[in-house]
Write a protein that holds these residues in place. Sequence first.
Motif, PDB file in Angstrom:
ATOM      1  N   ARG A 143     157.257  71.244   8.703  1.00 50.14           N
ATOM      2  CA  ARG A 143     155.916  71.309   8.131  1.00 50.14           C
ATOM      3  C   ARG A 143     156.106  71.614   6.652  1.00 50.14           C
ATOM      4  O   ARG A 143     156.566  72.697   6.271  1.00 50.14           O
ATOM      5  CB  ARG A 143     155.137  72.441   8.801  1.00 50.14           C
ATOM      6  N   MET A 189     144.212  62.100   5.820  1.00 46.28           N
ATOM      7  CA  MET A 189     144.982  62.902   4.860  1.00 46.28           C
ATOM      8  C   MET A 189     145.055  62.303   3.453  1.00 46.28           C
ATOM      9  O   MET A 189     145.042  63.048   2.473  1.00 46.28           O
ATOM     10  CB  MET A 189     146.431  63.079   5.368  1.00 46.28           C
ATOM     11  N   TYR A 203     139.056  61.391  17.883  1.00 47.39           N
ATOM     12  CA  TYR A 203     138.857  61.377  16.435  1.00 47.39           C
ATOM     13  C   TYR A 203     139.918  60.506  15.769  1.00 47.39           C
ATOM     14  O   TYR A 203     139.625  59.636  14.947  1.00 47.39           O
ATOM     15  CB  TYR A 203     138.931  62.814  15.898  1.00 47.39           C
ATOM     16  N   HIS A 214     143.059  64.753   0.851  1.00 44.54           N
ATOM     17  CA  HIS A 214     144.043  65.749   0.398  1.00 44.54           C
ATOM     18  C   HIS A 214     145.066  65.178  -0.599  1.00 44.54           C
ATOM     19  O   HIS A 214     145.287  65.729  -1.671  1.00 44.54           O
ATOM     20  CB  HIS A 214     144.819  66.321   1.588  1.00 44.54           C
ATOM     21  N   LYS A 264     135.266  67.131   5.323  1.00 44.79           N
ATOM     22  CA  LYS A 264     135.827  65.787   5.308  1.00 44.79           C
ATOM     23  C   LYS A 264     136.100  65.339   6.740  1.00 44.79           C
ATOM     24  O   LYS A 264     136.169  66.191   7.610  1.00 44.79           O
ATOM     25  CB  LYS A 264     137.116  65.760   4.485  1.00 44.79           C
TER      26      LYS A 264
HETATM   27  C1  BG6 Z   1     143.077  68.351   8.111  1.00 48.88           C
HETATM   28  C2  BG6 Z   1     143.421  67.153   8.951  1.00 48.88           C
HETATM   29  O1  BG6 Z   1     142.167  68.001   7.101  1.00 48.88           O
HETATM   30  O2  BG6 Z   1     144.245  68.859   7.501  1.00 48.88           O
HETATM   31  C3  BG6 Z   1     144.450  67.515  10.010  1.00 48.88           C
HETATM   32  O3  BG6 Z   1     142.251  66.663   9.603  1.00 48.88           O
HETATM   33  C4  BG6 Z   1     145.654  68.183   9.355  1.00 48.88           C
HETATM   34  O4  BG6 Z   1     144.882  66.361  10.723  1.00 48.88           O
HETATM   35  C5  BG6 Z   1     145.215  69.315   8.437  1.00 48.88           C
HETATM   36  O5  BG6 Z   1     146.487  68.692  10.393  1.00 48.88           O
HETATM   37  C6  BG6 Z   1     146.399  69.850   7.625  1.00 48.88           C
HETATM   38  O6  BG6 Z   1     146.003  70.994   6.916  1.00 48.88           O
HETATM   39  P1  BG6 Z   1     147.102  72.056   6.469  1.00 48.88           P
HETATM   40  O7  BG6 Z   1     146.374  73.019   5.608  1.00 48.88           O
HETATM   41  O8  BG6 Z   1     147.659  72.645   7.727  1.00 48.88           O
HETATM   42  O9  BG6 Z   1     148.131  71.245   5.717  1.00 48.88           O
END
Ligand code: BG6
Length: 465
Positions: free
Chosen positions: A324, A215, A205, A219, A127
């Motif tokens: 996070r 995101m 990017y 996701h 993606k």
């Molecule tokens: C990626 C994004 O798909 O997912 C990033 O491009 C982001 O910007 C990352 O930081 C987050 O992934 P995870 O697994 O750390 O939540």
Amino acid sequence: MRKLLPALYHSDRDGRLSPESRVIAMSRGGLTDADFRGKVDAEVRDRVPVDDPAVWRRFLARLHHVSVDVGGADKTGWNALAALLGEHEQRDRVFYLASPPRTFGPFCRELHEAGLVTPRSRVVLEKPLGHDLPSAQRINDEVGAIFDERQIFRIDHYLGKETVQNLLVLRFANAFLEPIWNSLWIDHVQITAAETVGTPGRRGYYDHAGALRDMVQNHLLQLLTLTAMEPPARNDREAIRDEKVKVLQALRPITGTEADRFTVRGQYVEAAGMPGYLDEPASTPPTEASRRVETFTAIRAEVKNWRWAGVPFYLRTGKRMPYRRSEIVVQFKDVPHSIYPGGAPNRLVLGLQPEEGIELHIMAKEPGAGEVTLKPVPLSLSFGKTFTARVPEAYERLLTDVLAGNPTLFMRRDEVEAAWRWIDPILSAWESSADLPEPYPAGSTGPAGAHELLGRSGRAWHEEE
Ligand code: BG6
């Protein structure tokens, strides 16, 4: 170096690669096999547990490097790749494109022209697939001209996370939730992916992506579909993906001025010793696109169908937040009639990050004589504590599925396009707005608008209560 090679190493270590499996890296870098192995030794070895040096050596020996220039006149690299693969004509081939989406079509065409695409080949696309619906359709057409849909694996690494797969098991292998998984019992759903990281070195990017494309389009919408989908009749690739598409198609469009009411954009500014988005280290100075790009967004979505009528799905993601944390929070309605003071509605929290687990917040009585005092307490399932086996990284699971030819956890063409169909009107409303994203201090929970989005209906984000 961060995700794919460690995942491949784990697959090797756990015996999921056949003795003949080879990993051929391709770049414009002009590296030899030895250079590439040295680089992996230096950069990956510390990221993975190497308990047996012989296994690490075996893994390094599987690695090769070929230099190619996609779209260039020089075909030496393609010929070198063809020579390497020619010895293994009958074996499965997985072409993994971790490159910008505009290269997907040309890359597939060159693979085809070099005679490298066999019926047993698969292609994995990272993606974001395009930057809006027309570009996604174009890429899908270009890749689709070379590979069959069943050979195409559109990866979204969130689908490889244990909790995400557990969400389906929780919903469809337990009887108690499904009867209450609807608008009669559920007040709203919150889906959050909060990150502490900023975007240093990624402006090139990110200026053209922003949080919505980076995101939400993938996701967060994937998490929404799994939360909201109807029970499929079978645990098979098409049955599950059919139900997910229906959810995307049922999303209420957010168009024009509605974007002001139902969406929030933010951009982090310098605070707490952290630079703002515009001051992050980058190879070029910030532009107008940088000033307009959102590093945070919150959206009030609605799934317009019988099960979910009137239930808001709040989506939120941001960089440089104080923690996070990725989670799905299902907030149930309050009891119809309360006989105790001070209760709070039940809440199911599916944690994806930093720890994977499931918590059901129920009301309990605090021990003691006298007045009954209620307290919300979690019934918790921590995967780490309950299951002693190592929880594989998302990419490990997904790469294993690609090798096995199982696309259930990958996005089908119609899914990706349905997601863009919902995202595009939001993007155009934002693009035609004179307003810039709301600033929020780096290290904070986002702009004030994100709190108002829930606050105006008397709700609050999970961590604020
Ligand atoms: C990626 C994004 O798909 O997912 C990033 O491009 C982001 O910007 C990352 O930081 C987050 O992934 P995870 O697994 O750390 O939540």
